[in-house]
Each structure stands twice: as C-alpha cells, then as structure tokens.
Design an enzyme around this catalytic site. Sequence first.
Site, PDB file in Angstrom:
ATOM      1  N   GLU A  80      -1.920   8.155  -6.034  1.00 16.03           N
ATOM      2  CA  GLU A  80      -1.980   7.362  -7.259  1.00 16.03           C
ATOM      3  C   GLU A  80      -2.973   7.970  -8.239  1.00 16.03           C
ATOM      4  O   GLU A  80      -4.113   8.244  -7.864  1.00 16.03           O
ATOM      5  CB  GLU A  80      -2.357   5.917  -6.934  1.00 16.03           C
ATOM      6  CG  GLU A  80      -1.281   5.200  -6.140  1.00 16.03           C
ATOM      7  CD  GLU A  80      -1.519   3.698  -6.014  1.00 16.03           C
ATOM      8  OE1 GLU A  80      -2.543   3.210  -6.546  1.00 16.03           O
ATOM      9  OE2 GLU A  80      -0.686   3.023  -5.399  1.00 16.03           O
ATOM     10  N   HIS A 130       0.933   0.046 -10.110  1.00 17.81           N
ATOM     11  CA  HIS A 130       0.029  -0.767  -9.290  1.00 17.81           C
ATOM     12  C   HIS A 130      -0.407  -2.029 -10.050  1.00 17.81           C
ATOM     13  O   HIS A 130      -1.598  -2.295 -10.247  1.00 17.81           O
ATOM     14  CB  HIS A 130      -1.202   0.043  -8.869  1.00 17.81           C
ATOM     15  CG  HIS A 130      -1.799  -0.435  -7.580  1.00 17.81           C
ATOM     16  ND1 HIS A 130      -2.355   0.409  -6.659  1.00 17.81           N
ATOM     17  CD2 HIS A 130      -1.928  -1.683  -7.047  1.00 17.81           C
ATOM     18  CE1 HIS A 130      -2.815  -0.287  -5.623  1.00 17.81           C
ATOM     19  NE2 HIS A 130      -2.561  -1.554  -5.844  1.00 17.81           N
ATOM     20  N   ARG A 164       0.838  -1.187   0.000  1.00 19.73           N
ATOM     21  CA  ARG A 164       0.000   0.000   0.000  1.00 19.73           C
ATOM     22  C   ARG A 164       0.875   1.239   0.000  1.00 19.73           C
ATOM     23  O   ARG A 164       1.893   1.301   0.697  1.00 19.73           O
ATOM     24  CB  ARG A 164      -0.911   0.034   1.242  1.00 19.73           C
ATOM     25  CG  ARG A 164      -2.062  -0.951   1.176  1.00 19.73           C
ATOM     26  CD  ARG A 164      -3.101  -0.526   0.164  1.00 19.73           C
ATOM     27  NE  ARG A 164      -3.933  -1.632  -0.244  1.00 19.73           N
ATOM     28  CZ  ARG A 164      -4.500  -1.754  -1.432  1.00 19.73           C
ATOM     29  NH1 ARG A 164      -4.290  -0.848  -2.348  1.00 19.73           N
ATOM     30  NH2 ARG A 164      -5.264  -2.770  -1.709  1.00 19.73           N
TER      31      ARG A 164
END
Length: 530
Positions: free
Chosen positions: A262, A281, A233
């Site tokens: 993000e 990601h 994370r």
Amino acid sequence: MAYKVLVSDSLAQEGLDFLMSHTDMEVDYKPKVAPADLVQIIGDYDALVIRSGTQVTKEVLENAKQLKVIGRAGVGVDNVDLAAATQKGIIVMNTPGGNTVSTAEHTWSLLCSLARNIPSANRSMRQGEWEKKKYTGTELFGKTIGIIGLGRVGGAVGSRALAFGMKVLGYDPFTSEDRVKQMGFTPATLDDIFRDADFITFHTPKTKETTYLVNDKTVAKMKKGVRIINCARGGIVEEAALLRGLESGKIAGAALDVYEAEPPKSDNPLIHRDDVICTPHLGASTEEAQVNVAIDIAKNVIEALLGGEVRNAVNIPSVTPEQRSILAPYLPLAEKLGMFAIQYLGQHLDKLEVIYSGPVAELDTSYLTIAVLKGLLTPIMSETVNFVNAPFLAETRHIAYSETKTTTKAGYTNLITVKLYSNGKMVEVAGTNFGESDPRLVYCDGIHIDAKPVGHILYLINEDRPGVVGHIGAVLGKGNINIADLTLGRKERGGVAVTVCNIDTSVSDEVLKELKSYASVKEIKVIDLQ
C-alpha cells in the site's frame, strides 16, 4: 508528573483535544514523522499514539526507554512489532469498536457495487454510452455469502446480509458453533465457504494462518462466478492468484480496499480491470469513525498511563468490565501468592500450577494467572515485570504454567492455590480474601495458617515447644524490629509448627543468626512482599 505522549500519525482533532486537555499529559503532535527521526526521539515518550502510517519496528522499540503504551487508533496492529513490545512490557491497544459500522458499511458498498457493476456502468455513462445489457448484475436475495472472521465487523456484515435475504455461512475458529447460530448464521468450515459461497468476504487480522487464504488451491475449490471482497488486511488475498482466477472466469469479480503493498503500484493489473473495484483503504474513513477511534484511543491511553483500567489491549488477556470488577480484589492476592511462593521455594522453578476453587473458577481467570506469574518472577528478574511481559519472561526461563478450576469451595468461598515444582520438589501455598479485599495466606506446605501476605515476613519452621515465640520476640526486640502481626500454625501437637511474623523492617544477618541459634528453630525463610 506529566506523561509525554507522541502522536505520530494524523488524528481527529477531537482526540487530540481530549489528550491535550488532560493536565497529566504533555502531547507532541508530529504526524508523518520520518522513521529515522522516530527512532531518535522515541526515548523521551511514555506513550505513542499511531494509525496505520507509523511502523513501530524492533529498532524503534529498542530505543523506547520509557515507553509504556502504544495506542492504535483503529483495529489492525500489524504495523507494530508485537513480540518486541510484549518483551519490553509495553501495552499495545487498539480501538476495535470505533470503526465497526464504517467498515461494515464500506464492505456492503463494495459488495453491492460489485453485484450491480455500478462503477463500470457509471464510467460508461460518463463516456456517453448506454450499455444496459453489458452491465447486467446479479441479485443478492437468495444468494450465499461466506464470512471469514466473525468479530465485530464480520458480525455486522452478516446481520446486514440477513436483511438482504441472504444465507450466511460463518467461519471463525475462536467463535463457538452455538454463538454462530445465535447470530443467525450457519456454522461453516473454510472448505464449506470456498465450495458454496456466491460472495466471500474477509474480516480477520493478517496472521500466519490467514495469509494468502485466497490462493490457487482455494480458488480451485470455489464455485464458478464467485465474487470476493476484502476490507480486512492486504495479504489475506494473494493478488496473483486472484488475477489468475479472474482471467480464467472462475472468479466473476473482486472488490479490494486493502492490498499486499500500500499504495499498490500503478502497474498492478488488478486496479485496471473492469471486474475489480478498488478503493484506497477507506474502510474506516468516515468522519464518525475517525472521531470515534481518536477519542477512544485518547481515553484508553490516558487510563492506562494513570494506572486505571486497560481496555482493548492486544497483548494481554481481555477481560470484560463486569468480570474485571469481580476479579479486581483477587489480583493483589494472586500476585502476593506468587511472590511468596517463589521466595519460599528458594530455588529454580520448573513448573507452576494455579488452582481456582469456588465461584471465582467460573470466571476467565487468565488475568489472575498472569498476576501469579508477575509475582513469582518479580523477585528473580532484573528487568521490570508486568502483566504484559510476564508470560513471555516465563517462557524465556522455560517455566511451564497451567490453570485448574473446580467449583468445590475447599473450606473457603474462593481459594487460589499455587503449586511450584522444582527438581522433584513441590511447594504449595493458598490464599483467599476475607471480606472484599483483605488478602490472607491460609495454607503453606501442609500447614493451615492465617497470615497477611504483605511487607516483610519472617517464616520460621520450628518444633512445637514452649518458649519459641518468646525467643523470637526477645531477639527481634533486641534488634529494634517491631512485629506488626504474628501467626502460628502446626500440623499436630508437639510436631512441626510455623511462626509467621509480619515485621516493619528487614532483618540483619546478625538478628537472623541469633534467631537460628535457638535449638527448636529448624529453618527461617526471609520473604519480602514489598
């Protein structure tokens, strides 16, 4: 009745097909729905299926009038306001196993690329260069890897590290040292890992405790030349501190799949450094993982909506299928004991104690304790009480609760005892199952009985004298109230006794008044276990 399901993020077609093929589900597929629109439409839906793109905020949940389930196709649920969902009794579930292999393999892809400078060497070759010395790497064999978080992904990463001949230091506050050793790892503290590891990788959710685990202080503890990988994370690694560690030479390199923001801004210096590998990601981004989590969440949401098994819920206790099958017959008993006890007490509750006796005490009984909480809160709360919000509602009413376990059978194979405390007063009731699923109330306030905790109950405390049962039968018959079951109990002959009547309908005030008129009847408690 069809349940309405909203899918607000992109989902593999296989998962959508599974949802849509179920006759009880009415599915709306609206990927990338605008936040404002989600607030407006969420009130129509029973379930919401998301990935990482949808932010399930408190505002969204305040407008979710009939939402029962939120299903996250993936592991992280930090885009869901868990506190607000729990308060409203909404189950939040994820799919922790569906992308385990994908994320573990991506971690290793980054780790190997980092150790051998593969992205930079590839870029150099494309520019027509041949710089063997510049991109000399480091071997993994014999090195120490520190794994923070030993869940499914962390465990998979560690098992692969052993295959590379690495020493594995494992840290997880929720995993016992014996379990860490069984996995083939060396139990370690955070300080051990920061001090001794050549590679550090994170596989933990972002919480208050894990935010900025990598910071200036922890970087200072690390050995020179350490390499850091984060596929968990964003925010576990403080990017400013990481940058300073890279610039100073303390950190030899980093590989990031997740970021504080993000997507990261184009001026983020980390994404432009040769000693940092960045991916967008991609941890769960394999075809197999996307299909796995889509099908898993579709199955889990349908099961939860239809009242079946709740799998992988993050805001209620997790119980293995094997334990669930053993505990299942005791859930109705636990709930009815709580419901009976609070009505018998008849006043504000300060503290609950649940005692488990016999083989049931060897199991994880947290789910049963929540069933007791659900039962005792239901008669006194205006809002809906379920297994999700019962602990929260107990906390808001300042009701403390605890469990005690003993393998002593206490006269029964398994026994659940519920003690309620209020202003110096204590009420104690106990129950068991006869056979597999025949719940019985076997003890109440010092008197042994054998009553069925179901439906409408009249609980009469009376003197142990002839004529009491006749009086009760005559009055109820006169009021056209049928007795389904009747149980008697007493402490001693001629002393305090109880008469427990299971009746088919509720009683009027007039009937109660006439029952109380008999001199030997001292108190009547009307209890509804519907």
